[in-house]
Design a protein around this motif. Structure first.
Motif, mmCIF file in Angstrom:
data_model
loop_
_atom_site.group_PDB
_atom_site.id
_atom_site.type_symbol
_atom_site.label_atom_id
_atom_site.label_comp_id
_atom_site.label_asym_id
_atom_site.label_seq_id
_atom_site.Cartn_x
_atom_site.Cartn_y
_atom_site.Cartn_z
ATOM 1 N N GLN A 75 68.597 8.783 11.807
ATOM 2 C CA GLN A 75 68.529 8.790 10.593
ATOM 3 C C GLN A 75 69.118 7.071 10.570
ATOM 4 O OE1 GLN A 75 66.642 10.428 8.436
ATOM 5 N NE2 GLN A 75 66.786 12.885 9.749
ATOM 6 N N GLU A 76 67.875 6.258 10.411
ATOM 7 C CA GLU A 76 68.863 4.631 10.225
ATOM 8 C C GLU A 76 69.554 4.406 9.502
ATOM 9 O OE1 GLU A 76 65.023 1.976 9.888
ATOM 10 O OE2 GLU A 76 63.882 2.610 11.582
ATOM 11 N N ASN A 77 69.671 5.326 8.382
ATOM 12 C CA ASN A 77 70.923 4.714 7.320
ATOM 13 C C ASN A 77 72.073 5.760 7.632
ATOM 14 O OD1 ASN A 77 69.543 7.812 6.704
ATOM 15 N ND2 ASN A 77 69.004 7.222 4.509
ATOM 16 N N VAL A 78 72.288 6.935 8.572
ATOM 17 C CA VAL A 78 73.365 7.848 8.695
ATOM 18 C C VAL A 78 73.980 7.403 10.521
ATOM 19 C CG1 VAL A 78 73.796 9.988 9.444
ATOM 20 C CG2 VAL A 78 71.987 9.399 8.130
ATOM 21 N N LEU A 79 75.236 6.810 9.962
ATOM 22 C CA LEU A 79 76.212 6.625 11.238
ATOM 23 C C LEU A 79 77.084 7.996 11.574
ATOM 24 C CD1 LEU A 79 77.741 4.680 13.484
ATOM 25 C CD2 LEU A 79 79.312 4.333 11.438
ATOM 26 N N LEU A 80 76.828 8.409 12.685
ATOM 27 C CA LEU A 80 77.363 9.710 12.624
ATOM 28 C C LEU A 80 77.815 9.462 14.250
ATOM 29 C CD1 LEU A 80 75.519 13.465 13.888
ATOM 30 C CD2 LEU A 80 77.464 11.731 15.541
ATOM 31 N N LEU A 81 79.811 9.721 13.809
ATOM 32 C CA LEU A 81 81.141 10.166 13.961
ATOM 33 C C LEU A 81 81.542 10.984 14.891
ATOM 34 C CD1 LEU A 81 82.796 6.929 12.706
ATOM 35 C CD2 LEU A 81 80.619 6.350 14.711
ATOM 36 N N THR A 82 82.103 11.664 16.246
ATOM 37 C CA THR A 82 82.706 12.487 16.502
ATOM 38 C C THR A 82 84.169 11.928 16.924
ATOM 39 O OG1 THR A 82 81.763 11.733 19.006
ATOM 40 C CG2 THR A 82 80.652 13.756 17.320
ATOM 41 N N ALA A 83 85.042 12.845 16.788
ATOM 42 C CA ALA A 83 86.333 12.820 16.950
ATOM 43 C C ALA A 83 87.037 11.902 18.288
ATOM 44 C CB ALA A 83 87.171 13.597 16.209
ATOM 45 N N HIS A 84 85.995 12.540 19.614
ATOM 46 C CA HIS A 84 86.600 12.577 20.950
ATOM 47 C C HIS A 84 86.267 10.909 21.749
ATOM 48 C CE1 HIS A 84 89.130 15.900 19.421
ATOM 49 N NE2 HIS A 84 88.471 16.279 20.010
ATOM 50 N N ASP A 85 84.655 10.076 20.726
ATOM 51 C CA ASP A 85 84.024 9.410 21.300
ATOM 52 C C ASP A 85 84.941 7.962 22.119
ATOM 53 O OD1 ASP A 85 81.789 7.723 21.769
ATOM 54 O OD2 ASP A 85 80.991 7.629 20.702
ATOM 55 N N GLU A 86 85.729 8.547 22.962
ATOM 56 C CA GLU A 86 85.996 7.423 23.784
ATOM 57 C C GLU A 86 85.486 5.795 23.858
ATOM 58 O OE1 GLU A 86 86.844 6.997 28.152
ATOM 59 O OE2 GLU A 86 85.222 7.828 28.371
ATOM 60 N N HIS A 87 83.784 5.601 23.555
ATOM 61 C CA HIS A 87 82.839 4.350 23.575
ATOM 62 C C HIS A 87 83.459 3.766 21.984
ATOM 63 C CE1 HIS A 87 81.848 5.670 27.511
ATOM 64 N NE2 HIS A 87 81.469 6.906 27.074
ATOM 65 N N ILE A 88 84.196 4.247 21.521
ATOM 66 C CA ILE A 88 84.128 3.337 20.145
ATOM 67 C C ILE A 88 85.238 2.405 19.869
ATOM 68 C CG2 ILE A 88 82.129 4.681 18.893
ATOM 69 C CD1 ILE A 88 84.700 5.976 17.135
ATOM 70 N N LEU A 89 86.158 3.135 21.405
ATOM 71 C CA LEU A 89 87.127 2.285 21.576
ATOM 72 C C LEU A 89 86.591 0.624 22.377
ATOM 73 C CD1 LEU A 89 89.499 5.339 22.392
ATOM 74 C CD2 LEU A 89 89.346 3.556 20.454
ATOM 75 N N ASP A 90 85.761 0.946 22.866
ATOM 76 C CA ASP A 90 85.166 0.102 23.863
ATOM 77 C C ASP A 90 85.086 -1.640 23.161
ATOM 78 O OD1 ASP A 90 85.059 1.634 25.613
ATOM 79 O OD2 ASP A 90 83.481 1.364 25.912
ATOM 80 N N GLU A 91 85.799 -2.382 23.522
ATOM 81 C CA GLU A 91 85.330 -4.192 22.624
ATOM 82 C C GLU A 91 84.194 -3.851 22.585
ATOM 83 O OE1 GLU A 91 86.562 -8.742 23.684
ATOM 84 O OE2 GLU A 91 86.986 -6.675 24.664
ATOM 85 N N GLN A 92 82.712 -4.002 23.234
ATOM 86 C CA GLN A 92 81.930 -3.776 23.114
ATOM 87 C C GLN A 92 80.937 -3.292 21.924
ATOM 88 O OE1 GLN A 92 79.630 -2.443 26.432
ATOM 89 N NE2 GLN A 92 76.938 -2.639 25.886
ATOM 90 N N ALA A 93 81.568 -2.091 21.801
ATOM 91 C CA ALA A 93 81.215 -1.999 20.298
ATOM 92 C C ALA A 93 82.100 -2.073 18.623
ATOM 93 C CB ALA A 93 82.177 0.068 20.420
ATOM 94 N N GLY A 94 82.961 -3.383 19.048
ATOM 95 C CA GLY A 94 83.091 -3.915 17.173
ATOM 96 C C GLY A 94 83.502 -2.865 16.686
ATOM 97 N N MET A 95 83.909 -1.133 16.657
ATOM 98 C CA MET A 95 84.197 -1.065 15.778
ATOM 99 C C MET A 95 85.612 -0.958 14.906
ATOM 100 S SD MET A 95 83.506 2.071 14.368
ATOM 101 C CE MET A 95 84.781 3.791 13.700
ATOM 102 N N GLU A 96 85.357 -1.208 13.503
ATOM 103 C CA GLU A 96 87.126 -1.670 12.664
ATOM 104 C C GLU A 96 87.274 -0.578 12.353
ATOM 105 O OE1 GLU A 96 86.581 -5.466 10.490
ATOM 106 O OE2 GLU A 96 84.005 -4.751 10.583
ATOM 107 N N PHE A 97 89.104 -0.493 12.791
ATOM 108 C CA PHE A 97 89.902 0.742 12.612
ATOM 109 C C PHE A 97 90.492 0.564 10.673
ATOM 110 C CE2 PHE A 97 88.835 1.544 17.017
ATOM 111 C CZ PHE A 97 87.805 2.784 16.814
ATOM 112 N N PHE A 98 90.920 1.788 10.672
ATOM 113 C CA PHE A 98 91.701 1.412 9.669
ATOM 114 C C PHE A 98 93.110 0.967 9.504
ATOM 115 C CE2 PHE A 98 96.253 3.189 7.739
ATOM 116 C CZ PHE A 98 95.334 3.102 6.406
ATOM 117 N N PRO A 99 93.255 -0.132 9.459
ATOM 118 C CA PRO A 99 93.230 0.037 7.416
ATOM 119 C C PRO A 99 91.999 -0.842 6.597
ATOM 120 C CG PRO A 99 94.390 -2.311 7.738
ATOM 121 C CD PRO A 99 94.657 -1.174 9.054
#
Length: 368
Positions: free
Chosen positions: A301-325
Motif C-alpha cells: 500500500q502506498e500509504n503504509v510504511l512497514l517497519l520490522t524490529a530487526h531491519d539493519e538497512h534502516i540504519l544505513d545512511e542511504q535510508a535517511g531514517m530519522e530516529f527518536f526524538p
C-alpha cells in the motif's frame, strides 16, 4: 516517477481501515541493541554471503493527543546476562550488544519515565530481544500483551523454571490482554482499537509465538497514512518481498538489476519472497506463513510504511531514517518507504557474485 516492475503488479487488497481524524506521533527508538544470529536456523534457503541476521532491535514511542505515551516493545535489556536463556546464548556464541535500557534513553531525552510518563508498554511478544526490562518503569505503567500470552508465558522465572521472562518483568503491575475477534479486522488480521478513536490499532498476528502482536499507527489524517509496526512477524524484508502486489523493480539500490536478483532467487521469481521461515523458528509455521503473507498486503500500500524490529538497512545512511526524538509522521512526504523498501537486496550481492562465477547462489539447509 513510478517504478518499472519485472511483472505487472496486482491491485492492492482493500484493508478496510476505518476512517478517523485522530493521529498519533510515532518515533522509532534505536534501543542500542545489536544482534548477530545464525540465519539458517530462522530462514531458508541459505544464500551465499548472508549467513547471519545482523541488526538492531527497535522499539517505538507513540504519543496520543490526550497526552498518553505508550511504547511498542523495549528492545534488549541492558543486563541481558540475567536472563534464564543466557547459558544458551553463550553456548551458541550469539552476538548480543546493548549500551542502554530503553527507559534510560527516554529519560535522557526529557521523558519522565520514573514518574509515570509512559502509561502502557505493548509487547509484541515474550522474546528477550523485545521484552526489555519493564522493571525500569514504575508500577503505574501497564503491560499490554496478545491473546494467550498470560496463560502461556506467565509466571516468569524463577517461579516457572522454564520461563524466558523474569518475574520482575511483571510483578506489581497491571497486565492487560485485550480481546480480539473476527468482528473487527483490518486486512486479514483481528484488530483492537487501542484508544477507541482510530489512531492506533493492535493486530493479532499469530505464528512466530503465542500472543504475537503487530500494530498500525495513523500518522496523518488527510490523506490517511500509517506506519505498520511488525515486531517479529518477520525478521527480514525478504520474507514478505517481493509479492504479486509488489514485484521486483527493474532498477534497485544494489549492485545489480532487478533481473539479476530474480535470477538469484531460489524460484527465479519476481513475485515471491526470497526467504521462508523455518518450522523450528515458529510456534506454528502454518500461522507464521499466513501472517507473513498478510504483511505483504500492507507493505504494497502506498500509504503504509512497514517497519520490522530487526531491519539493519534502516540504519544505513542511504535510508535517511530519522530516529527518536524526531517523529516519523512525515515519512510519505519525505519518501522514506521508497528509499528503504528494496535496500535488503544488498544482502544477496554475494549470491549474485557467486552465480556470475558459475557457482550455486544458495543451498537448502537441514532446517525445514
Amino acid at each position: 516517477m513510478a517504478l518499472q516492475h519485472l511483472a505487472p503488479p496486482k491491485s492492492p487488497p482493500d484493508l478496510t481501515i476505518p476512517s478517523s481524524d485522530v493521529t498519533v506521533t510515532v518515533s522509532c527508538i534505536d534501543t542500542t541493541s545489536r544482534l548477530k544470529l545464525p540465519m539458517s536456523l530462522m530462514l531458508q534457503p541459505d544464500y551465499v554471503g548472508h549467513p547471519e541476521l545482523t541488526g538492531p532491535s527497535l522499539c517505538f514511542l507513540l504519543d496520543h493527543p490526550s497526552g498518553k505515551k505508550i511504547l511498542f516493545d523495549l528492545g534488549v535489556r541492558y543486563d541481558w546476562q540475567r536472563l534464564p536463556s543466557f547459558p544458551k546464548f553463550r553456548e551458541n556464541a550469539w552476538g548480543i550488544m546493548v549500551q542502554k535500557d530503553t527507559a534510560r534513553i527516554l529519560q535522557e531525552n526529557k521523558i519522565d519515565v520514573a514518574n509515570g510518563a509512559i502509561s502502557s508498554i505493548v509487547l509484541s511478544h515474550h522474546h528477550w530481544d523485545h521484552a526489555g526490562d519493564p522493571s525500569t518503569f514504575p508500577s503505574s505503567t501497564e503491560l499490554v500483551v496478545g491473546p494467550g500470552f498470560m496463560e502461556t508465558h506467565l509466571p516468569g522465572y524463577p517461579a516457572n523454571p522454564k520461563a524466558t521472562l523474569l518475574q520482575t518483568d511483571h510483578e506489581g503491575r497491571e497486565i492487560r490482554e485485550p480481546a480480539f475477534s473476527d468482528a473487527f479486522k483490518i486486512g486479514r488480521f483481528q484488530a483492537h482499537d487501542f484508544f477507541g478513536d482510530g489512531s492506533f490499532y493492535l493486530l493479532s498476528t499469530p505464528g512466530h509465538s503465542v500472543g504475537h502482536l503487530c500494530a498500525l499507527a495513523r500518522t496523518t489524517a488527510s490523506p490517511p497514512t500509517f506506519i505498520f509496526l511488525a515486531g517479529d512477524a518477520s525478521h527480514h524484508a525478504a520474507e514478505f518481498r517481493p509479492t504479486e502486489y509488489l514485484p521486483l523493480p527493474a532498477l534497485v539500490p544494489a549492485n545489480g538489476t532487478g533481473e539479476d536478483f530474480r535470477n538469484v532467487h531460489a524460484e527465479q521469481s519476481a513475485v515471491k519472497p526470497f526467504y521462508n521461515v523455518t518450522a523450528g523458528f515458529a510456534h506454528s509455521k502454518e500461522l507464521a506463513d499466513w501472517t507473513i503473507a498478510g504483511l505483504g498486503e500492507f507493505d504494497c500500500q502506498e500509504n503504509v510504511l512497514l517497519l520490522t524490529a530487526h531491519d539493519e538497512h534502516i540504519l544505513d545512511e542511504q535510508a535517511g531514517m530519522e530516529f527518536f526524538p524526531a517523529p516519523l509522521n512525515d515519512w510519505l512526504e519525505k519518501g522514506l518507504a521508497e528509499r528503504v523498501k528494496w535496500l535488503f537486496l544488498g544482502d544477496f550481492e554475494g549470491a549474485l557474485r557467486r552465480r556470475e562465477e558459475g557457482g550455486e547462489a544458495f543451498t537448502w539447509g537441514v532446517y525445514p
